[in-house]
Design a protein around this motif. Structure first.
Motif, PDB file in Angstrom:
ATOM      1  N   VAL A  11       0.862  -1.531   0.194  1.00 35.85           N
ATOM      2  CA  VAL A  11      -0.061  -0.561  -0.122  1.00 35.85           C
ATOM      3  C   VAL A  11       1.167   1.503   0.113  1.00 35.85           C
ATOM      4  O   VAL A  11       1.344   1.393   0.698  1.00 35.85           O
ATOM      5  N   PHE A  12       0.963   2.026  -1.003  1.00 31.10           N
ATOM      6  CA  PHE A  12       1.870   3.501  -1.145  1.00 31.10           C
ATOM      7  C   PHE A  12       0.402   4.183  -0.618  1.00 31.10           C
ATOM      8  O   PHE A  12      -0.527   4.594  -1.155  1.00 31.10           O
ATOM      9  N   PHE A  13       0.880   5.098   0.129  1.00 34.64           N
ATOM     10  CA  PHE A  13       0.483   6.526   0.788  1.00 34.64           C
ATOM     11  C   PHE A  13       1.232   7.494   0.502  1.00 34.64           C
ATOM     12  O   PHE A  13       2.394   7.743   0.676  1.00 34.64           O
ATOM     13  N   ASP A  14      -0.019   8.605   0.259  1.00 34.01           N
ATOM     14  CA  ASP A  14       0.508  10.418   0.257  1.00 34.01           C
ATOM     15  C   ASP A  14       0.747  10.274   1.860  1.00 34.01           C
ATOM     16  O   ASP A  14       0.368   9.336   2.480  1.00 34.01           O
ATOM     17  N   ARG A  15       1.542  11.213   2.318  1.00 37.18           N
ATOM     18  CA  ARG A  15       2.196  11.742   2.997  1.00 37.18           C
ATOM     19  C   ARG A  15       0.707  12.591   3.938  1.00 37.18           C
ATOM     20  O   ARG A  15      -0.258  12.469   4.454  1.00 37.18           O
ATOM     21  N   ASP A  22      -2.615  18.136   6.764  1.00 34.73           N
ATOM     22  CA  ASP A  22      -2.004  18.582   5.353  1.00 34.73           C
ATOM     23  C   ASP A  22      -1.526  19.983   6.278  1.00 34.73           C
ATOM     24  O   ASP A  22      -2.291  20.739   6.101  1.00 34.73           O
ATOM     25  N   THR A  23      -0.193  20.339   6.900  1.00 35.14           N
ATOM     26  CA  THR A  23      -0.147  21.517   7.766  1.00 35.14           C
ATOM     27  C   THR A  23      -0.023  22.679   6.447  1.00 35.14           C
ATOM     28  O   THR A  23       0.547  24.016   6.925  1.00 35.14           O
ATOM     29  N   GLY A  24       0.547  22.062   5.679  1.00 39.90           N
ATOM     30  CA  GLY A  24       1.278  22.844   4.681  1.00 39.90           C
ATOM     31  C   GLY A  24       2.973  22.471   5.083  1.00 39.90           C
ATOM     32  O   GLY A  24       3.456  23.527   5.243  1.00 39.90           O
ATOM     33  N   TYR A  25       3.805  22.197   4.182  1.00 36.40           N
ATOM     34  CA  TYR A  25       5.000  22.568   4.432  1.00 36.40           C
ATOM     35  C   TYR A  25       5.621  21.659   5.607  1.00 36.40           C
ATOM     36  O   TYR A  25       5.936  22.033   6.148  1.00 36.40           O
ATOM     37  N   LEU A  26       5.257  20.538   5.887  1.00 35.12           N
ATOM     38  CA  LEU A  26       5.032  19.968   7.090  1.00 35.12           C
ATOM     39  C   LEU A  26       6.635  19.380   6.863  1.00 35.12           C
ATOM     40  O   LEU A  26       6.966  18.387   6.237  1.00 35.12           O
ATOM     41  N   HIS A  27       7.594  20.284   8.456  1.00 33.79           N
ATOM     42  CA  HIS A  27       8.771  19.380   8.423  1.00 33.79           C
ATOM     43  C   HIS A  27       9.000  19.366   9.869  1.00 33.79           C
ATOM     44  O   HIS A  27      10.211  19.357  10.070  1.00 33.79           O
ATOM     45  N   GLU A  28       8.167  19.841  10.975  1.00 36.43           N
ATOM     46  CA  GLU A  28       8.391  20.125  12.073  1.00 36.43           C
ATOM     47  C   GLU A  28       7.855  18.714  12.455  1.00 36.43           C
ATOM     48  O   GLU A  28       6.348  18.881  12.708  1.00 36.43           O
ATOM     49  N   ILE A 129       7.510  -5.841  -5.352  1.00 36.99           N
ATOM     50  CA  ILE A 129       5.554  -5.792  -5.218  1.00 36.99           C
ATOM     51  C   ILE A 129       5.039  -6.405  -6.123  1.00 36.99           C
ATOM     52  O   ILE A 129       4.966  -6.472  -7.418  1.00 36.99           O
ATOM     53  N   ASP A 130       4.528  -7.007  -6.059  1.00 36.45           N
ATOM     54  CA  ASP A 130       3.433  -7.282  -6.465  1.00 36.45           C
ATOM     55  C   ASP A 130       2.485  -6.163  -6.908  1.00 36.45           C
ATOM     56  O   ASP A 130       0.622  -6.126  -5.998  1.00 36.45           O
ATOM     57  N   MET A 131       2.142  -6.286  -7.948  1.00 37.18           N
ATOM     58  CA  MET A 131       1.489  -4.687  -8.696  1.00 37.18           C
ATOM     59  C   MET A 131       0.353  -4.855  -8.845  1.00 37.18           C
ATOM     60  O   MET A 131      -1.139  -4.089  -8.625  1.00 37.18           O
ATOM     61  N   GLU A 132      -0.354  -6.112  -8.429  1.00 38.00           N
ATOM     62  CA  GLU A 132      -1.999  -6.113  -9.132  1.00 38.00           C
ATOM     63  C   GLU A 132      -2.617  -6.242  -8.216  1.00 38.00           C
ATOM     64  O   GLU A 132      -4.030  -5.828  -7.828  1.00 38.00           O
ATOM     65  N   LYS A 133      -2.082  -6.655  -6.657  1.00 35.12           N
ATOM     66  CA  LYS A 133      -2.711  -6.868  -5.129  1.00 35.12           C
ATOM     67  C   LYS A 133      -2.410  -5.137  -4.195  1.00 35.12           C
ATOM     68  O   LYS A 133      -2.620  -5.012  -3.673  1.00 35.12           O
ATOM     69  N   SER A 134      -1.173  -4.532  -4.991  1.00 35.15           N
ATOM     70  CA  SER A 134      -1.270  -2.670  -4.180  1.00 35.15           C
ATOM     71  C   SER A 134      -1.840  -2.071  -4.578  1.00 35.15           C
ATOM     72  O   SER A 134      -2.739  -1.742  -5.822  1.00 35.15           O
ATOM     73  N   LEU A 135      -1.758  -1.078  -3.773  1.00 39.50           N
ATOM     74  CA  LEU A 135      -3.033  -0.303  -4.232  1.00 39.50           C
ATOM     75  C   LEU A 135      -1.949   1.440  -3.758  1.00 39.50           C
ATOM     76  O   LEU A 135      -0.994   1.487  -3.133  1.00 39.50           O
ATOM     77  N   MET A 136      -2.494   2.725  -4.307  1.00 42.53           N
ATOM     78  CA  MET A 136      -1.760   3.652  -4.075  1.00 42.53           C
ATOM     79  C   MET A 136      -3.147   4.689  -3.513  1.00 42.53           C
ATOM     80  O   MET A 136      -4.445   5.183  -3.789  1.00 42.53           O
ATOM     81  N   VAL A 137      -2.889   5.098  -2.062  1.00 41.85           N
ATOM     82  CA  VAL A 137      -4.109   5.648  -1.630  1.00 41.85           C
ATOM     83  C   VAL A 137      -3.617   7.137  -1.320  1.00 41.85           C
ATOM     84  O   VAL A 137      -2.429   7.285  -0.497  1.00 41.85           O
ATOM     85  N   GLY A 138      -4.317   7.921  -1.587  1.00 40.01           N
ATOM     86  CA  GLY A 138      -4.087   9.369  -1.486  1.00 40.01           C
ATOM     87  C   GLY A 138      -5.182  10.517  -0.913  1.00 40.01           C
ATOM     88  O   GLY A 138      -5.989   9.992  -2.088  1.00 40.01           O
ATOM     89  N   ASP A 139      -5.239  12.043  -1.135  1.00 40.68           N
ATOM     90  CA  ASP A 139      -6.378  12.489  -1.084  1.00 40.68           C
ATOM     91  C   ASP A 139      -6.559  13.662  -1.835  1.00 40.68           C
ATOM     92  O   ASP A 139      -6.794  14.433  -2.107  1.00 40.68           O
ATOM     93  N   SER A 140      -5.808  13.196  -3.347  1.00 35.13           N
ATOM     94  CA  SER A 140      -5.649  13.951  -4.414  1.00 35.13           C
ATOM     95  C   SER A 140      -5.564  13.236  -5.723  1.00 35.13           C
ATOM     96  O   SER A 140      -5.395  12.667  -5.745  1.00 35.13           O
ATOM     97  N   PRO A 141      -6.514  14.063  -6.238  1.00 38.06           N
ATOM     98  CA  PRO A 141      -6.555  13.297  -7.715  1.00 38.06           C
ATOM     99  C   PRO A 141      -5.228  12.725  -8.958  1.00 38.06           C
ATOM    100  O   PRO A 141      -5.245  11.587  -9.199  1.00 38.06           O
TER     101      PRO A 141
END
Length: 170
Positions: A11-15, A22-28, A129-141
């Motif tokens: 499972v690939f996650f957007d951060r 999303d607080t805008g350029y989070l690094h702290e 990685i098994d591409m057929e069973k994998s997912l990319m999950v994110g909050d943006s198109p």
């Protein structure tokens, strides 16, 4: 959850906006706020034998707002926090580039900046990685497009419990 070929699903996650607010350029570290059900979602993925991999654009580096070391330190801290619930991210991939960067060495068009799929493709080279069973999950198109461009299913997270969303797919 290895299949006959020895491949492992991921499972690939957007951060920002998916795992954390999303607080805008989070690094702290002190500004890290987890999204509802995010830590539990990572544990769910771990417990089912999937790799948990973060793929994230970090143009704050290119904009001169913080360095790559701050990104790496935050990712380490995220894994420390996840350990508290028995979870972990297997790998973090980030794109520090931007075509209009103020830091010259990061000013470029690249294949790793989402919606392009270079980060996922790199992870697939690094892991079996098994591409057929994998997912990319994110909050943006663009996250969905990134996954689909790499040949995996893209899932749009629109808020609420990230764990409950994942249970629909895994």
């Amino acid at each position: 959850m290895e299949n006959k070929k020895g491949k492992i699903p991921a499972v690939f996650f957007d951060r920002d906006g998916t795992l954390n607010v999303d607080t805008g350029y989070l690094h702290e570290q002190e500004k890290l706020q987890w999204m509802p059900g995010a830590r539990e979602a990572v544990k769910y993925v771990n417990d089912r034998g999937y790799l948990a991999i973060v793929v994230t654009n970090q143009s704050g580096v290119a904009r001169g707002m913080f360095g790559e070391e701050a990104v790496k330190e935050l990712h380490g801290y995220m894994n420390e926090e996840l350990a508290g619930v028995g979870a972990h991210i297997d790998a973090f991939y980030y794109c520090p580039h931007h075509p209009e960067a103020v830091v010259p060495e990061y000013r470029q068009e690249c294949s790793c900046r989402k919606p392009k799929s270079g980060l996922i493709e790199q992870a697939c080279r690094d892991f079996d990685i098994d591409m057929e069973k994998s997912l990319m999950v994110g909050d943006s198109p663009r996250d969905v497009t990134c996954g689909e461009g790499a040949g995996i299913r893209g899932v749009l997270y629109e808020g609420g419990s990230l764990l409950e969303l994942l249970k629909q797919y895994i």
